[in-house]
Scaffold this motif. Sequence first.
Motif, short mmCIF file in Angstrom:
data_model
loop_
_atom_site.label_atom_id
_atom_site.label_comp_id
_atom_site.label_asym_id
_atom_site.label_seq_id
_atom_site.Cartn_x
_atom_site.Cartn_y
_atom_site.Cartn_z
N GLY A 1 11.11 23.69 -6.70
CA GLY A 1 9.71 24.04 -6.86
C GLY A 1 8.85 22.97 -7.51
N TRP A 2 9.43 21.80 -7.76
CA TRP A 2 8.68 20.71 -8.39
C TRP A 2 7.89 19.93 -7.33
N ASN A 3 6.80 19.33 -7.78
CA ASN A 3 6.02 18.40 -6.96
C ASN A 3 6.09 17.00 -7.56
N ILE A 4 6.45 16.04 -6.72
CA ILE A 4 6.27 14.62 -7.07
C ILE A 4 4.90 14.23 -6.52
N GLY B 1 2.66 2.19 -13.50
CA GLY B 1 4.02 1.68 -13.62
C GLY B 1 4.91 2.20 -12.51
N PHE B 2 5.98 1.45 -12.25
CA PHE B 2 6.86 1.71 -11.12
C PHE B 2 8.25 2.12 -11.58
N ALA B 3 8.85 3.05 -10.84
CA ALA B 3 10.24 3.43 -11.07
C ALA B 3 11.16 2.41 -10.40
N ARG B 4 12.45 2.56 -10.68
CA ARG B 4 13.46 1.58 -10.27
C ARG B 4 13.56 1.43 -8.75
N TYR B 5 13.69 2.54 -8.02
CA TYR B 5 13.79 2.48 -6.56
C TYR B 5 13.53 3.87 -6.01
N SER B 6 13.38 3.94 -4.68
CA SER B 6 13.19 5.21 -3.99
C SER B 6 14.50 5.63 -3.35
N VAL B 7 14.88 6.89 -3.52
CA VAL B 7 16.16 7.35 -2.95
C VAL B 7 16.03 7.60 -1.45
N ASP B 8 14.79 7.68 -0.94
CA ASP B 8 14.55 7.92 0.48
C ASP B 8 13.88 6.69 1.09
N GLY B 9 13.55 6.78 2.37
CA GLY B 9 12.92 5.67 3.06
C GLY B 9 11.41 5.68 3.03
N GLU B 10 10.80 6.65 2.33
CA GLU B 10 9.34 6.79 2.35
C GLU B 10 8.71 6.51 0.99
N LYS C 1 0.83 -1.21 0.00
CA LYS C 1 0.00 0.00 0.00
C LYS C 1 0.86 1.26 0.00
N LYS C 2 1.91 1.26 0.80
CA LYS C 2 2.78 2.45 0.86
C LYS C 2 3.51 2.67 -0.47
N ILE C 3 3.94 1.59 -1.10
CA ILE C 3 4.59 1.71 -2.41
C ILE C 3 3.61 2.31 -3.42
N ALA C 4 2.37 1.80 -3.42
CA ALA C 4 1.37 2.27 -4.38
C ALA C 4 0.96 3.71 -4.12
N MET C 5 1.14 4.20 -2.91
CA MET C 5 0.82 5.59 -2.58
C MET C 5 1.98 6.53 -2.86
N GLY C 6 3.18 5.99 -3.02
CA GLY C 6 4.39 6.81 -3.08
C GLY C 6 4.71 7.33 -4.46
N GLY C 7 5.74 8.18 -4.51
CA GLY C 7 6.21 8.71 -5.78
C GLY C 7 6.90 7.67 -6.64
N ALA D 1 10.69 9.95 -3.38
CA ALA D 1 11.44 10.45 -4.54
C ALA D 1 12.13 9.27 -5.22
N PRO D 2 11.67 8.91 -6.41
CA PRO D 2 12.28 7.75 -7.06
C PRO D 2 13.50 8.10 -7.89
N HIS D 3 14.29 7.08 -8.23
CA HIS D 3 15.15 7.17 -9.40
C HIS D 3 14.21 6.85 -10.56
N PHE D 4 13.95 7.81 -11.42
CA PHE D 4 12.75 7.81 -12.26
C PHE D 4 12.76 6.84 -13.42
N GLU D 5 13.84 6.10 -13.66
CA GLU D 5 13.78 5.18 -14.79
C GLU D 5 12.78 4.07 -14.51
N LYS D 6 12.10 3.64 -15.56
CA LYS D 6 11.13 2.55 -15.46
C LYS D 6 11.66 1.36 -16.25
#
Length: 684
Positions: free
Chosen positions: A360-363, A248-257, A234-240, A260-265
Motif C-alpha cells: 500500500g505504499w507509494n514511491i 539526492g539520489f539513491a544507490r540504484y533502481s531495482v527495476d528497469g524504469e 530526465k528519466k532518472i530525475a523523474m524516477g523514484g 523502485a530504488p535501493h534506498f540508501e543514499k
Amino acid sequence: MKHTNRLIHASSPYLLQHAHNPVDWYEWGAEALSRAQQEDKPILVSIGYSSCHWCHVMERESFENEEIARVMNEHFVCIKVDREERPDIDHLYMDAVQALGVHGGWPLNVFLTPEQKPFFGGTYFAPPSWTQILTNLHAAFLANRKQVEDTAEQLRLHLLRSDVERFRQAPVEAELVATARGLYEKLAAKFDPVWGGMSRAPKFIMPAVWQWLLRYHMLTGEQPALQHTLLTLKKIAMGGIYDQIGGGFARYSVDGEWFAPHFEKMLYDNAQLLSLYAEAYALTRDPGFRTVITETVGWLTREMTSPAGGFYSALDADSEGEEGKYYVWTYRDLEDALGEHAPLVAEYYAAQPTGNWEHGWNILTRLLPDEDFLKQQDLTADAWQELLAQSKARLLQQRALRPRPGLDDKIITAWNAMTIAGLTDAYRALGSPDLLALAVQNMRFLENELLDGQQVYRSYKDRRSHTRGFLDDYAYLIQAYRKLYEATFDEYWLRRAAFFLEATLALFLDPADHCFYYTAHDGDALIARKKEIFDNVIPSSNALMAQNLWHLGMLLDRDDWKENARALVSGFSRLIADEPNYMAYWATVYLEVEKGMAEVVLLGAGLEDVRKELQREYLPFAVFMGAVAGSGLPLVADKTVIDGKTTVYVCYNKACRLPVYTVPDALQQLQRDTPVLSSTQLKY
C-alpha cells in the motif's frame, strides 16, 4: 548491554555497530594477525559498511547469536573491516572471492590462513548455512591442511598478478574519431530507448558513461549520443531513484524504469551526479537539471554536512527495520499533509489510493514531463510551480517527523574531495556563490582535519582515523584543488594541487609501467599490492591520476607530467576501446589527450565577470588560467592586458590565437575545433 568487544574503541560507525556483538571481533591490525600466527588459527575477515542492508541482516541473525558467536570465537580469529575505511583490504579479498567463482557483494566473508592467504569466501549466509560453513572449514583446516594451503597459495599467486599485467596491450593505432565511434557503438547497443540508461535491471546510473557521451557529442556532433544521454538524465530525475521531495539520489533502481530504488543514499553517487547534471545544464540550460542540482545540494547541506563542514558518507536504506519506509507514502499520508491539493499532487507523483508499490505504499515518481502534465491539467507553469514548491515543503516537514534512516557520519577524504569537485562544477554552470562557498568550507575542513604535510588520512569521525590515505584520496584531493583554482584563479589552490601531485608520484607511482599502486610504498603490507584500473562505483583512481597529470601538466607547463599521462592512457587504449562500460573515465581522459585541450588565459581587472560568463558554457576540452595583473604561471607570465581591456587568450599546445576581448569572440575561437554550436545556440 551484555557484551562489549574491542570494536568499542574503533572510529568507524560500521565497526561501532558491532561493538556489542558476542563475537570477539578485532580490527585489522598486528594484534589480530599475530594471534592467528601464534595460535595457528584461520582468520575470518568479515567486510561490510554502515548502510549495507544485508550486513545488518547477517549481524542480527548470526553475529548477535550467542551460539554462533561461540563457534566463531573458538575456531577463528575474527576481524571486522569497514570497506569504506579500508578499501585496500576489501579490493584484495573481493578479487580473491571472485577468483573462486563466487559473485561478489557485501557482507564479504573471507577465510584466511594464519599467513593472510584466502582459501574460501562468500557473501551473505543464513544462520544454518553459516554455522555449517564454520564447522566444515574448521574441520578442513585441521584434517586437510595441505589442500587448504594449496588453494590459498594458488589464490595468492593470482592476486600477485596485477591487472596492469593482465590487461595492458599495444596501443590502439586507429584515428581518434573512428576509435571514439567504436566505443559509442558498443555502448549504444545496450541503450534502453524508452527509459534511458542501459537495457538491464537493476539499473545503476554510471555517471562516467554519460559524461563521456556528452564529450563524444562535442567531438563528433552526433545527435543520438546527446539525445539518449538527455533522455537518461530526465528519466532518472523523474524516477523514484531521485528523492522527489528532498533531493539526492539513491544507490540504484531495482527495476528497469528507475522507479523502485535501493534506498540508501551514498555521498559518492551524489557527488558525481552534481558534476553530471551541471555539465548537462551548461549544455542545454534545461531548468529541470538546475532543479536537480539545487535540490541535491539542499539535501547535502540539510542532512549530510557536519557542524565543522565535513560531508557524511551515507544514509541507510532502512528505518524502523524496513527498507525505504522513511521515503514512501500512503495516499492518506498525502491527504493529511496536503489537504485539498492532495489529489493533484498525487496525480503528479503517480500515487494511488491503493499504493503504486508494495504494502500500500507509494514511491513518488513522475510519469509525465511537466509540460505534458500542465497541459493535461490545464495549469499555468507559474501557478503550478508555486503550488508544487509549497507541497514539497509540507511533505518534507512531515517526513522530518519520522524516525530517520541510520546515518554513517564517517567523513571520507576521497568522497569529500569528489563532492568539492561536484559543487565547483555546479558553481560554474549555475553561477551561485553559495555553491562555491560550500566547496571551500569543505576543503578547509579537509585541510584542518585530514591533511598533515604531504600525508593524507582516510577518514574522520570525532577524530582523525589512523588509516592513511589511499590513491583515490590523493587523486580526488588533487582534482578538487585544481577545480577550485580554475573556478577562482586563486593560485593557492593550484599550488596545493601541484604539491599533492608531487606527493602522489613519490608515494604511489610504479615507474616500471607509469601506473600508481592503490596503497603507498610505506603503507600496510598485505599479501599483494594492487593497482586500481577499472571504474567501480567511483572512477578508477589511475584514470583520475592520468587526468590530473594531463591538466596540471598544461596549467603548470610540465611536459613530464603530460608524458606520464599520455603513457598511462596509451597503455590502456585497447582496453578502453573494448570495454567502455568499465573504462568510461579512461575514455574521457583518452579524448582529452588525443584531441588536445585549449589553454584559456584571462587577464585584467574585469576577468571575474568574463570567467563566470565563459565557464557557464559547456567547454569540456579547455583548461582555464587567469590573473588580474602579474602571475608566475608559465602560460600566463608572458601575456599582457591590451588597451586596459579584459583580454582572453585561447591557445593550443602553447600556441595562441589573436587575443580577444569578449566572451562570444572567445567562444568562436574555442569552437573552431568542434563541430557543434555553443549552448546558447543549441535548441532542444
